[in-house]
Design a protein around this motif. Structure first.
Motif, short mmCIF file in Angstrom:
data_model
loop_
_atom_site.label_atom_id
_atom_site.label_comp_id
_atom_site.label_asym_id
_atom_site.label_seq_id
_atom_site.Cartn_x
_atom_site.Cartn_y
_atom_site.Cartn_z
N VAL A 59 5.13 3.57 2.50
CA VAL A 59 4.96 2.28 1.84
C VAL A 59 4.71 1.24 2.92
O VAL A 59 5.47 1.13 3.89
N VAL A 60 3.62 0.52 2.77
CA VAL A 60 3.22 -0.45 3.78
C VAL A 60 3.11 -1.82 3.13
O VAL A 60 2.41 -1.98 2.12
N SER A 83 6.34 -1.09 7.46
CA SER A 83 6.21 0.14 6.69
C SER A 83 7.51 0.94 6.74
O SER A 83 8.36 0.73 7.61
N VAL A 84 7.62 1.84 5.80
CA VAL A 84 8.73 2.78 5.80
C VAL A 84 8.19 4.11 5.29
O VAL A 84 7.41 4.16 4.34
N ASP A 107 -4.90 16.29 3.19
CA ASP A 107 -5.12 15.00 3.81
C ASP A 107 -4.22 13.97 3.14
O ASP A 107 -3.71 14.17 2.05
N MET A 108 -4.05 12.88 3.82
CA MET A 108 -3.31 11.78 3.21
C MET A 108 -4.30 10.67 2.92
O MET A 108 -5.21 10.41 3.69
N TYR A 109 -4.10 10.00 1.82
CA TYR A 109 -5.05 8.98 1.44
C TYR A 109 -4.30 7.74 0.97
O TYR A 109 -3.23 7.82 0.38
N ILE A 110 -4.94 6.64 1.23
CA ILE A 110 -4.41 5.42 0.64
C ILE A 110 -4.77 5.43 -0.83
O ILE A 110 -5.94 5.54 -1.19
N LEU A 111 -3.79 5.38 -1.66
CA LEU A 111 -4.08 5.44 -3.08
C LEU A 111 -4.62 4.13 -3.60
O LEU A 111 -5.67 4.05 -4.17
N LEU A 146 0.86 -1.17 0.00
CA LEU A 146 0.00 0.00 0.00
C LEU A 146 0.90 1.22 0.00
O LEU A 146 1.92 1.25 0.66
N GLN A 147 0.48 2.20 -0.75
CA GLN A 147 1.18 3.47 -0.69
C GLN A 147 0.24 4.52 -0.12
O GLN A 147 -0.91 4.63 -0.55
N VAL A 148 0.71 5.25 0.83
CA VAL A 148 -0.08 6.31 1.42
C VAL A 148 0.61 7.62 1.07
O VAL A 148 1.75 7.86 1.46
N VAL A 149 -0.06 8.43 0.32
CA VAL A 149 0.52 9.71 -0.07
C VAL A 149 -0.54 10.79 0.07
O VAL A 149 -1.72 10.51 0.22
#
Lengths: 348, 342
Positions: free
Chosen positions: B324-325, B332-333, B232-236, B205-208
């Protein structure tokens, strides 16, 4: 595995009623903020519709102010002769709107009038429309009490107070259910609760107190537009019904209120998710501090139990979207030795 | 006989997240199907197996950790989760690591700009031209100008050669997963690839912050959520079949079997797939950078890509992260990214 499915047998629904005690002191209604009758916590609409006034617990221009209730006054059309001089149309409108909403219509399609004995119309009604912020899902039956001053205009609370309540405790289930907006019962003076002591009606779910100002206990309540000049009319008297505006009648009423008390009712519907953490589940963590150089920190050798410390439970949908979060009050140790069930309650 | 103590019953009240409320308002879209447990507040380094008072005191500091109230911000909670695995005797766990080995042959990889300690994302041609004079440090720049309505996109950036510019457009950020420990290699010995796979995240998963940037290569199909609240941040999305370099084989160094470590610098070993992606500006930001930088940016007066920038040069920066999860076990990192505009 990060997520564990919750099967249907792990989900239960419950319903319960929460009560809150709501005390409203009379000093809040007049004289605390600004100078009566121009209290800054009372919003009047005299320059616009003039149909009611709103009472807040703080100057209403502040965003901190909470709405407590609205006050308004209605006269049954045709009941006053001659017709009201001031705001006659508005007073008729209020009476009819409140009557058709709270009492509905009879078999002929006519609006039912307010009555305390089933036959005699109550023609001059003062309405206290409590804010939903206070009543929530409704006023609890049998918990309404109020006291009003019976003194002079200058010193309204001198002497004996007029006590009002909605129901004797011995008769708590006695309510009328012929209203389209739920249950209602009568408001009495004194403690005998005789039918002759009825002075108003309380609509529990709607949160509306309707007082018949024609009744004797209100007859001695004076009204003046000025504290400095206490000469004026009376709450109960055709002069005020006729010549006073809705705002002036409302002002007169709130000057005599010593306190109002009731309990509200909040219906809480809950869904409880039983989250079972089996002995072999959730014993590792992706917490960045969980490892040091890829070595699990809570182990000193391969044979040590793996341990995590749980602080949070998250509820997800099928798309792994986080819908609700619950926090524990303290970390819970989870290892192979423990099987834990956390019940997560979601209230609606 | 004494009474049983049933005080261990655990009942907790949950709060709906912003996303939960949103789905509750949409008919039949609020359906709890699973749960997870997290330990965001826990600092496992407080675990002290050398406590002289005995094993009951090893975790005394952890158990006294104060816990936050629940946050309704769906991205803010359960960032680290507990997970289940059948083998209770794992001693090593993999981690996600930002791979900054820029010299690998498989493709150009960017490294963090050591002067900003982040990946620098170019948000305007003027800034690209301004900074590209420092050709020796342009490795750290991820060229996002292709999003800009500019006729410079196919040309050289400043004094940089065409070839160099073309290369810049394909700079990647690479995240590897593996054991950050030589001893792990030794202990695992010549375990087979299938054994490694139990550790490996095959989905990410990428959260950006989708208002600012988007991820490309692998292409993200569509945003899961289309909301307009700024910053906001969203899971893409879940990245399927990420770019990877295959499982790394074992080798013998003459005395013992080890895992190959060719792709990771220094003492990092690798057992799994890698995620490789590049970043671009969001379409909104690319078309209206002045708005975003005047609203969310701050004046930048420091060093970027080795070039000193003064306050007189009108450079703004927005700092954000890409998370990145790993979808399998939740490792995650967080990757720091800075967007520059001049």
């Amino acid at each position: 595995m990060i997520h564990k499915p919750i099967t249907e047998d792990k989900i239960t629904s419950t319903r319960k009623l929460i009560r809150e005690s709501i005390p409203i002191t009379g000093s809040l209604l007049s004289g605390t903020y600004g100078t009566y009758p121009s209290d800054t916590n009372v919003e009047k609409f005299t320059s616009s519709h003039g149909l009611f006034e709103s009472v807040y617990d703080y100057p209403y221009l502040s965003s901190s102010a909470n709405h407590i209730f609205d006050l308004t006054f209605g006269v049954r059309s045709g009941s006053l002769s001659p017709a009201p001089v001031t705001q006659s149309a508005q007073k008729y409108r209020i009476y009819k709107e409140m009557a058709q909403t709270l009492l509905g219509f009879d078999a002929t399609g006519s609006v039912r009038n307010f009555t305390l004995d089933g036959s005699t119309n109550s023609n001059n009604m003062l309405f206290v429309n409590f804010s939903r912020l206070l009543t929530k899902d409704g006023v609890r039956i049998g918990t309404f009490t109020a006291s009003m001053g019976t003194g002079s205009w200058a010193t309204p609370f001198a002497g004996t107070l007029l006590q009002l309540s909605d129901n004797p405790s011995t008769n708590v289930n006695n309510v009328n259910v012929d209203s389209p907006v739920g249950q209602y019962w009568y408001v009495y003076t004194g403690s005998a609760f005789a039918s002759t002591d009825k002075v108003g009606m309380l609509f529990y779910q709607q949160g509306v107190l309707a007082l018949d100002l024609s009744k004797t206990p209100f007859a001695s309540l004076a009204y003046s537009s000025s504290v400095a000049n206490p000469a004026g009319g009376y709450l109960s008297g055709s002069n005020l019904y006729s010549t006073g505006t809705i705002t002036e009648v409302s002002d007169a009423f709130r000057r005599y209120v010593n306190n109002l008390n009731f309990q509200n009712t909040i219906q809480i519907n809950s869904t409880i998710y039983h989250c079972d953490l089996g002995a072999n589940e959730f014993n590792y963590s992706s917490n960045p501090t969980y490892t040091s150089g890829s070595v699990v920190r809570v182990k000193t050798n391969f044979l040590d139990n793996s341990v995590t410390y749980i602080t949070t439970v998250g509820l997800y949908n099928d798309s792994n979207q986080l819908l609700a979060v619950a926090k524990l009050s303290e970390p819970i140790k989870k290892s192979q030795d423990d099987s834990i069930t956390i019940r997560v309650r979601l209230d609606y | 006989m004494a009474f049983l103590n049933n005080g261990g019953d655990i009942i907790v009240d949950a709060v709906l997240t912003d996303l939960g409320r949103q789905l509750l308002s949409a008919r039949n879209q609020f359906q709890v199907a699973k749960f997870a447990v997290g330990d965001d507040e826990i600092d496992y380094s407080l675990y002290n197996p050398n406590n002289t008072s005995g094993s009951a005191y090893y975790d005394i500091d952890i158990l006294q950790t104060p816990i936050f109230e629940p946050s309704t911000y769906s991205v803010a909670s359960l960032n680290s989760k507990a997970f289940s695995y059948s083998d209770q005797y794992l001693y090593y766990l993999p981690t996600l690591i930002l791979n900054q080995d820029v010299n690998v042959q498989d493709g150009p990889v960017s490294a963090l700009d050591t002067s900003t300690n982040a990946f620098d994302l170019i948000s305007s041609d003027s800034f690209a031209n301004y900074i590209s004079a420092q050709t020796s440090t342009s490795d750290s720049l991820i060229d996002a100008r292709v999003n800009l309505p500019s006729n410079l996109s196919a040309q050289a950036v400043g004094t940089t050669s065409n070839a160099r510019a073309a290369e810049l457009t394909r700079r990647f950020i690479r995240v590897s997963q593996g054991f950050n420990n030589y001893q792990a290699n030794i202990a695992l010995g010549n375990l087979e690839e299938t054994k490694f796979s139990v550790y490996v995240n095959s989905l990410f998963l990428q959260v950006v912050d989708k208002n600012l940037i988007k991820s490309v290569e692998p292409a993200i199909s569509t945003n899961v959520f289309d909301r307009t609240q700024a910053m906001d941040m969203y899971i893409l999305d879940t990245v399927q079949n990420p770019t990877y370099f295959g499982f790394v084989g074992t080798y013998n160094d003459g005395t013992q079997t080890k895992l190959a470590t060719s792709l990771l610098a220094s003492n990092l070993s690798q057992v799994g797939r890698e995620l490789q992606f590049s970043l671009k500006l969001s379409n909104d930001l690319a078309s209206n950078p002045s708005y975003y930088f005047s609203t969310f940016g701050t004046s930048f007066a420091s060093t970027v890509a080795g070039k000193a920038v003064t306050s007189l040069e009108g450079v703004s920066v927005i700092s954000t992260i890409v998370r990145v999860v790993g979808n399998t076990y939740g490792f995650s990192v967080d990757i720091p990214v800075k967007l520059f505009y001049k």
